[in-house]
Scaffold this motif. Structure first.
Motif, PDB file in Angstrom:
ATOM      1  N   SER A  79      -2.828   8.470   1.965  1.00  0.00           N
ATOM      2  CA  SER A  79      -1.461   8.972   1.866  1.00  0.00           C
ATOM      3  C   SER A  79      -0.817   8.538   0.553  1.00  0.00           C
ATOM      4  N   THR A  80      -1.064   7.255   0.177  1.00  0.00           N
ATOM      5  CA  THR A  80      -0.530   6.773  -1.088  1.00  0.00           C
ATOM      6  C   THR A  80      -1.120   7.553  -2.257  1.00  0.00           C
ATOM      7  N   GLN A  81      -2.418   7.801  -2.216  1.00  0.00           N
ATOM      8  CA  GLN A  81      -3.067   8.556  -3.277  1.00  0.00           C
ATOM      9  C   GLN A  81      -2.541   9.988  -3.337  1.00  0.00           C
TER      10      GLN A  81
ATOM     11  N   SER B 121       0.823  -1.211   0.000  1.00  0.00           N
ATOM     12  CA  SER B 121       0.000   0.000   0.000  1.00  0.00           C
ATOM     13  C   SER B 121       0.857   1.261   0.000  1.00  0.00           C
ATOM     14  N   LEU B 122       2.061   1.130   0.553  1.00  0.00           N
ATOM     15  CA  LEU B 122       2.930   2.302   0.633  1.00  0.00           C
ATOM     16  C   LEU B 122       3.786   2.381  -0.619  1.00  0.00           C
ATOM     17  N   GLU B 123       3.327   3.138  -1.596  1.00  0.00           N
ATOM     18  CA  GLU B 123       4.081   3.267  -2.834  1.00  0.00           C
ATOM     19  C   GLU B 123       5.299   4.170  -2.676  1.00  0.00           C
ATOM     20  N   TRP B 124       5.378   4.921  -1.608  1.00  0.00           N
ATOM     21  CA  TRP B 124       6.474   5.882  -1.437  1.00  0.00           C
ATOM     22  C   TRP B 124       7.535   5.342  -0.488  1.00  0.00           C
ATOM     23  N   SER B 125       7.859   4.064  -0.612  1.00  0.00           N
ATOM     24  CA  SER B 125       8.928   3.478   0.175  1.00  0.00           C
ATOM     25  C   SER B 125      10.261   4.061  -0.262  1.00  0.00           C
TER      26      SER B 125
ATOM     27  N   ARG C  61      -3.526   5.105   5.151  1.00  0.00           N
ATOM     28  CA  ARG C  61      -2.457   4.698   4.252  1.00  0.00           C
ATOM     29  C   ARG C  61      -2.872   4.854   2.800  1.00  0.00           C
ATOM     30  N   ARG C  62      -4.082   4.440   2.489  1.00  0.00           N
ATOM     31  CA  ARG C  62      -4.553   4.566   1.108  1.00  0.00           C
ATOM     32  C   ARG C  62      -4.591   6.040   0.690  1.00  0.00           C
TER      33      ARG C  62
ATOM     34  N   ASP D 275       0.704   9.864  -5.057  1.00  0.00           N
ATOM     35  CA  ASP D 275       0.499   9.761  -6.506  1.00  0.00           C
ATOM     36  C   ASP D 275       0.116  11.110  -7.108  1.00  0.00           C
TER      37      ASP D 275
END
Length: 431
Positions: free
Chosen positions: A331-333, A46-50, A328-329, A336
């Protein structure tokens, strides 16, 4: 001049740490390694910004200072620095590929906007600075930039920043200064044409007065060789008047008229050019505002996620786990959205950069053309002036010839022969 101040950065390290701790709690509650793996994998999916993903995207976003490159940002979205296949005018394609400011809007811009690339490593200095919505290298970390046209003092190298308006508190764009230079040149050209027109009027008036004077009857009764010379003087005035009339006519057709008619629609063309660049600059400002808005939204989403993670640690609510997933969703959005806004901003700045290079080089060409045109017509003026002097000299030559033939003795003989009353002299009276 509004400088882009450093905005709050996204704390990715705390974000990842909270996700790891959440996985550990899930493992303790389930009592199995499966719970740990499930929570941890769910976290990183879910965390695309690792940090690893950020580092990979940073490498993808980096592009060369010169040449043609297309940088993939997300699936289906690219940021291209490719110049037009057929650049307008005589602009070398290599000039459009070299982008001083945009060269830093890949990894460096991402680092500045989203935070450091790893939890234990922080940026020591800012890499870019935004001034009036345009991104430049930071003065403290500025890489050496080669001029697009070294040693030529070209417009395309020295008018990227805005300048403080001396007549107010605002700023004037560099491109606006170039336009003012072009319009001033057009005005100077018009005033030169008006100057030549005044010169023509003087010539015409002078020719008229010379012709009038040549018809004057003063000293018309002079006789002999001197009388012939005097008559030639008066005739030379009429000839000189004709020379000046021809000179004024050529000044009108070969100097004044070309100066006046050169680029009749120049102001209209410059206005279109100004609107085009201004529209691109407005679009760039709009994209920058979107980036700032997206950065702020991502900061708020991370703050919300951190707060919910703290609530989970102290077990204030049974719904905290579900709230964290939602956070988390979001934050990920938000991440993006920020990446997309940065991509669109870079594209807008790239377009503005290319149009600036193309247009400033065109303005440079127009200015050279204007100066050369005026120089040629002023040379024509001096040529006509020399010709006029030659013709005037030719009108005086007959006068010189007759003056050299003036003979007072001969004149006296001719006059005596015509007007004599007798050659017998008186004698004494006789008684």
């Amino acid at each position: 001049m509004a400088r882009g101040s450093a905005s709050p950065r996204v704390s990715l390290s705390r974000y990842c740490k909270s996700r790891t701790e959440a996985g550990g709690k899930a493992r303790r509650r389930t009592g199995s390694a499966a719970g740990s793996r499930q929570a941890t994998c769910s976290c990183w999916r879910s965390l695309e910004w690792s940090p690893l993903r950020l580092e990979r995207k940073a490498r993808q976003l980096s592009f060369h200072l010169a040449g043609r490159a297309t940088c993939p940002l997300r699936d289906g979205v690219t940021m291209s620095t490719r110049p037009p296949m057929r650049p307008p005018g005589n602009v070398p394609a290599v000039l459009l590929g070299f982008q001083p400011a945009l060269a830093l809007t890949g990894a460096l811009c991402l680092q500045q906007n989203l935070g450091s690339l790893s939890p234990g490593k922080k940026q020591s200095k800012e890499n870019t600075i935004t001034i009036n919505c345009v991104t430049f290298p930071h003065p403290d970390t500025m890489p050496e930039q080669q001029l697009l046209k070294p040693t030529e003092w070209s417009y395309c190298d020295y008018f990227w920043a805005d300048k403080k308006d001396p007549q107010g508190n605002g700023t004037v764009a560099g491109f606006e200064l170039l336009l003012q230079k072009q319009l001033k040149g057009k005005q100077m050209q018009k005033e030169m044409s008006e100057f030549v027109r005044e010169r023509i009027k003087i010539e015409e008036e002078y020719a008229k007065n010379l012709a009038k004077l040549s018809q004057n009857s003063l000293a018309a009764q002079e006789e002999g060789s001197l009388g012939e010379a005097w008559a030639q003087v008066k005739k030379s005035l009429a000839d000189e008047a004709e020379v000046h009339l021809k000179f004024s006519a050529k000044l009108h057709s070969e100097v004044e008229k070309p100066l006046m008619n050169f680029r009749e629609n120049f102001k209209k063309d410059m206005k279109k050019c100004d609107h085009h660049i201004a529209d691109l600059r407005k679009q760039l400002a709009s994209r920058y505002a979107s980036v700032e808005k997206a950065r702020k939204a991502l900061t708020e989403r991370q703050r919300d996620l951190e707060m919910k993670t703290q609530q989970l640690e102290i077990k204030l609510s049974n719904k905290t786990e579900e709230d964290i997933k939602k956070a988390r969703r979001k934050s990920t959005q938000a991440g993006d959205d920020l990446m997309r806004c940065v991509d669109l901003y870079n594209q807008a700045q790239s377009k503005w950069f290319e149009e600036m290079v193309t247009t400033t080089l065109e303005l440079e060409r127009l200015e050279v053309e204007r100066v050369e045109m005026i120089r040629q017509h002023l040379c024509q003026y001096t040529q006509l002036r020399h010709e006029t002097d030659m013709f005037n000299q030719s009108t005086v030559e007959p006068v010189d010839q007759l003056l050299r033939k003036v003979d007072p003795a001969k004149d006296r003989e001719l006059w005596v022969r015509e007007h004599k009353t007798g050659n017998i002299r008186p004698v004494d009276m006789e008684i």
